[in-house]
Motif scaffolding. Structure first.
Motif, PDB file in Angstrom:
ATOM      1  N   ASP A 165       0.831  -1.200   0.000  1.00 22.50           N
ATOM      2  CA  ASP A 165       0.000   0.000   0.000  1.00 22.50           C
ATOM      3  C   ASP A 165       0.868   1.254   0.000  1.00 22.50           C
ATOM      4  O   ASP A 165       1.843   1.353   0.756  1.00 22.50           O
ATOM      5  N   PRO A 166       0.555   2.251  -0.837  1.00 23.16           N
ATOM      6  CA  PRO A 166       1.349   3.477  -0.914  1.00 23.16           C
ATOM      7  C   PRO A 166       1.479   4.226   0.402  1.00 23.16           C
ATOM      8  O   PRO A 166       2.425   4.981   0.592  1.00 23.16           O
ATOM      9  N   VAL A 167       0.528   4.060   1.335  1.00 22.31           N
ATOM     10  CA  VAL A 167       0.636   4.781   2.595  1.00 22.31           C
ATOM     11  C   VAL A 167       1.822   4.288   3.423  1.00 22.31           C
ATOM     12  O   VAL A 167       2.195   4.916   4.408  1.00 22.31           O
ATOM     13  N   CYS A 168       2.417   3.182   3.012  1.00 22.02           N
ATOM     14  CA  CYS A 168       3.579   2.636   3.712  1.00 22.02           C
ATOM     15  C   CYS A 168       4.887   3.148   3.122  1.00 22.02           C
ATOM     16  O   CYS A 168       5.967   2.678   3.508  1.00 22.02           O
ATOM     17  N   ALA A 169       4.818   4.081   2.183  1.00 20.27           N
ATOM     18  CA  ALA A 169       6.023   4.571   1.514  1.00 20.27           C
ATOM     19  C   ALA A 169       6.959   5.282   2.486  1.00 20.27           C
ATOM     20  O   ALA A 169       6.515   5.953   3.420  1.00 20.27           O
ATOM     21  N   ARG A 170       8.239   5.130   2.227  1.00 22.71           N
ATOM     22  CA  ARG A 170       9.266   5.744   3.062  1.00 22.71           C
ATOM     23  C   ARG A 170      10.329   6.423   2.204  1.00 22.71           C
ATOM     24  O   ARG A 170      10.494   6.106   1.031  1.00 22.71           O
ATOM     25  N   HIS A 171      11.038   7.346   2.829  1.00 22.76           N
ATOM     26  CA  HIS A 171      12.161   7.977   2.139  1.00 22.76           C
ATOM     27  C   HIS A 171      13.200   6.907   1.790  1.00 22.76           C
ATOM     28  O   HIS A 171      13.597   6.115   2.659  1.00 22.76           O
ATOM     29  N   PRO A 172      13.678   6.872   0.549  1.00 18.59           N
ATOM     30  CA  PRO A 172      14.782   5.959   0.210  1.00 18.59           C
ATOM     31  C   PRO A 172      16.098   6.585   0.681  1.00 18.59           C
ATOM     32  O   PRO A 172      16.934   7.016  -0.119  1.00 18.59           O
ATOM     33  N   SER A 173      16.275   6.661   1.997  1.00 14.59           N
ATOM     34  CA  SER A 173      17.415   7.370   2.575  1.00 14.59           C
ATOM     35  C   SER A 173      18.753   6.745   2.178  1.00 14.59           C
ATOM     36  O   SER A 173      19.777   7.422   2.158  1.00 14.59           O
TER      37      SER A 173
END
Length: 301
Positions: A186-194
């Motif tokens: 789910d897109p709401v789980c997206a995170r910065h690709p740090s």
């Protein structure tokens, strides 16, 4: 609707084979280490061959010295990196199980620890072979960003050390994030690709800056100046990216008394220093002092 990029789901293991119940595997992370060492060695040799870059048009060490130091550097990175992780991030678990110190295959390496390991072996190597330690530091500074960039790419492939949740369109949906209430797709789980932020800043940008100063501005003729810029550049890049990177769970206020003071940890709204930032601040200070010292020493000779 929140947009996000799916994780490419690259297998961390490039190749593996079972031999009598024992699995022999080649991992991207190991390849990143190997490629980083070899490319840094090649880049350092290129600078050594160019005598005009150095003080009195004389390189501070020979190609044989560089070849010998490669082994020293590998030992320093592995021992220092592992000890750094155990001391900085294991919450004292090694006191209950001292054998974990040498279990590198189980994961857990600290850049700051590996960096200190290389500093120690570099000083010993310079004394043994009577090489100017600041010039050796400059050679190392030229090559280290290569390994940093490759290492961060390997972190991305391993889907580890991801960033904080984000609604940015370039956010990546990593698998197995612990606080995602829905399926990881789910897109709401997206995170910065740090990891990629660090690969760009600590790898590409820092490498380009140091190469420019060495080859276009003649900074290798001021021993220690390039190393000072590396210290400050890495420290500043790491400090900045830590604002987007998920904090270390072992330093949350719930598990560490210092967390109440420094707000260390993985809380989404954490505004205090992370362990990575605390370890980077001394690097920035040392880099500045080293740069000032190098400039002053050069102006008096």
């Amino acid at each position: 609707m929140i947009a996000a990029l799916p994780f490419p789901n690259i297998d961390p293991v490039l190749w593996s084979v079972d031999i009598g119940g024992f699995t022999l595997a080649i991992r991207w992370y190991a390849l990143a280490y190997i490629a980083g060492f070899l490319l840094a060695w090649w880049w350092g040799n290129r600078a050594i061959r160019n005598a005009q870059l150095w003080v009195n048009d004389t390189a501070p060490m020979t190609l044989k010295h560089a070849e010998d130091f490669l082994t020293w550097a590998i030992v320093g990175v592995i021992i220092g990196g592992r000890l750094g992780w155990v001391l900085f991030y294991s919450q004292g678990a090694w006191l209950d199980d001292p054998t974990m110190i040498y279990k590198v295959w189980e994961g857990g390496m600290s850049f700051h620890g590996g960096f200190l390991g290389v500093v120690v072996v570099a000083i010993l190597f310079a004394r043994k072979y009577k090489i100017p330690v600041l010039s050796l530091a400059d050679i190392l500074a030229l090559g280290v960003p290569i390994g940093l960039g490759l290492g961060r790419l390997a972190n991305f492939i391993n889907a580890e050390l991801w960033g904080k949740p984000t609604t940015a369109p370039w956010g990546v949906v990593f698998p197995n994030t612990p606080d995602c209430p829905l399926t990881w797709l789910d897109p709401v789980c997206a995170r910065h690709p740090s990891q990629l932020y660090e690969a760009i800043l600590e790898g590409i940008v820092l490498f380009a800056l140091l190469a420019y100063l060495a080859y276009r501005r003649g900074w290798l003729k001021t021993p220690g100046a390039l190393a000072g810029v590396f210290f400050m550049g890495y420290g500043a890049a790491r400090f900045f990216v830590e604002f987007f990177r998920q904090g270390d769970a072992q330093f949350t206020s719930a598990t560490n008394p210092w967390g109440h003071i420094l707000r260390l940890g993985q809380e989404v709204d954490s505004i205090g220093f992370t362990m990575g930032q605390l370890l980077s601040l001394p690097m920035i200070a040392v880099g500045l002092l080293l740069l000032i010292y190098a400039r002053r020493t050069s102006s008096t000779t």
